[in-house]
Design a protein around this motif. Structure first.
Motif, PDB file in Angstrom:
ATOM      1  N   VAL A 153       0.819  -1.130   0.066  1.00  0.00           N
ATOM      2  CA  VAL A 153      -0.118  -0.067  -0.057  1.00  0.00           C
ATOM      3  C   VAL A 153       1.060   1.408  -0.051  1.00  0.00           C
ATOM      4  CG1 VAL A 153      -1.499   1.362   1.550  1.00  0.00           C
ATOM      5  CG2 VAL A 153      -2.151  -1.171   1.088  1.00  0.00           C
ATOM      6  N   MET A 154       1.797   1.176   0.867  1.00  0.00           N
ATOM      7  CA  MET A 154       2.722   2.404   0.723  1.00  0.00           C
ATOM      8  C   MET A 154       3.544   2.598  -0.413  1.00  0.00           C
ATOM      9  SD  MET A 154       2.372   3.974   3.648  1.00  0.00           S
ATOM     10  CE  MET A 154       1.615   3.612   5.190  1.00  0.00           C
ATOM     11  N   ALA A 155       3.910   1.360  -0.843  1.00  0.00           N
ATOM     12  CA  ALA A 155       4.643   1.536  -2.433  1.00  0.00           C
ATOM     13  C   ALA A 155       3.783   1.950  -3.378  1.00  0.00           C
ATOM     14  CB  ALA A 155       5.242   0.247  -2.846  1.00  0.00           C
ATOM     15  N   ILE A 156       2.616   1.656  -3.590  1.00  0.00           N
ATOM     16  CA  ILE A 156       1.442   2.196  -4.306  1.00  0.00           C
ATOM     17  C   ILE A 156       1.173   3.599  -4.209  1.00  0.00           C
ATOM     18  CG2 ILE A 156      -0.847   2.350  -4.985  1.00  0.00           C
ATOM     19  CD1 ILE A 156       0.105   0.042  -6.263  1.00  0.00           C
ATOM     20  N   GLY A 157       1.016   4.153  -2.879  1.00  0.00           N
ATOM     21  CA  GLY A 157       0.680   5.591  -2.804  1.00  0.00           C
ATOM     22  C   GLY A 157       2.261   6.329  -3.159  1.00  0.00           C
ATOM     23  N   SER A 158       3.381   5.851  -2.864  1.00  0.00           N
ATOM     24  CA  SER A 158       4.676   6.689  -3.250  1.00  0.00           C
ATOM     25  C   SER A 158       4.825   6.646  -4.573  1.00  0.00           C
ATOM     26  CB  SER A 158       5.697   5.877  -2.371  1.00  0.00           C
ATOM     27  OG  SER A 158       7.109   6.631  -2.893  1.00  0.00           O
TER      28      SER A 158
END
Length: 201
Positions: A153-158
């Motif tokens: 999720v953090m990678a997608i957002g980043s």
């Protein structure tokens, strides 16, 4: 998993994902050079590749690196060599603003971005920190799965954020010369990201 530990891990994952690093610099450059839509495979490759690496290390691959520490050194210097190559490629990239334009270099593919995670020095720092600093989480398979989900999720957002940032800069970089100058700057920043690798040597 306790709530304080979960909050601590989410904060850690957020900071590590959104701060500048090789992935984010390349996505920023790709957003400027190729636009958002053409960079989507690169974004997905980073997100899935990194989450898979967290899972692989969390579910046992870490023991291989503990037993054979030379593998970490090999991956570190292979990653450094590949980053130097990517910096050269980015530096010589021009504008690719139209669909009919033939750019000297297309955006990174899904598999190229996913495999890059295994030689990305910052990625390894993140993964090793994830598994060691939060060892209490990693002892339980369900918690490792939760780490993988949060990392994804953090990678997608980043990746979305950095690519959109690059896309937003496109109107400001209307000339081939401006795009080339921007990409040279990104290449230099990419090379600068190697500093921790060689300081640790």
């Amino acid at each position: 998993m306790s709530q304080p530990l979960l909050i601590a891990f989410v904060t850690f994952a957020f900071v590590m994902a959104f701060t500048p690093g090789p992935n984010n610099i390349m996505l920023l450059s790709s957003g400027v050079t190729h636009g958002f839509r053409r960079t989507v495979p690169h974004m997905m490759g980073v997100s899935f590749g990194f989450a898979f690496m967290v899972g692989a290390v969390g579910f046992g691959l870490a023991t291989v690196f503990i037993r054979y520490p030379v593998l970490q050194e090999v991956l570190k210097y292979l990653g450094a060599a590949y980053l130097i190559y990517l910096a050269v490629v980015i530096a010589f990239s021009g504008s690719a603003k139209t669909d009919n334009d033939t750019a000297p270099r297309g955006p990174m593919s899904f598999w190229g971005a996913a495999l890059f995670q295994w030689v990305n020095a910052k990625g390894w720092v993140m993964v090793i920190s994830t598994i060691t600093a939060y060892a209490a989480i990693a002892r339980f398979p369900a918690n490792v799965a939760l780490q993988v989900a949060i990392s994804f999720v953090m990678a997608i957002g980043s990746t979305i954020t950095w690519t959109l940032f690059g896309t937003a800069l496109r109107p400001l970089l209307s000339s081939e010369r401006a795009v080339r100058g921007f990409n040279i700057l990104m290449a230099l920043l990419l090379l600068a990201s190697l500093y921790p690798v060689f300081m640790d040597a």
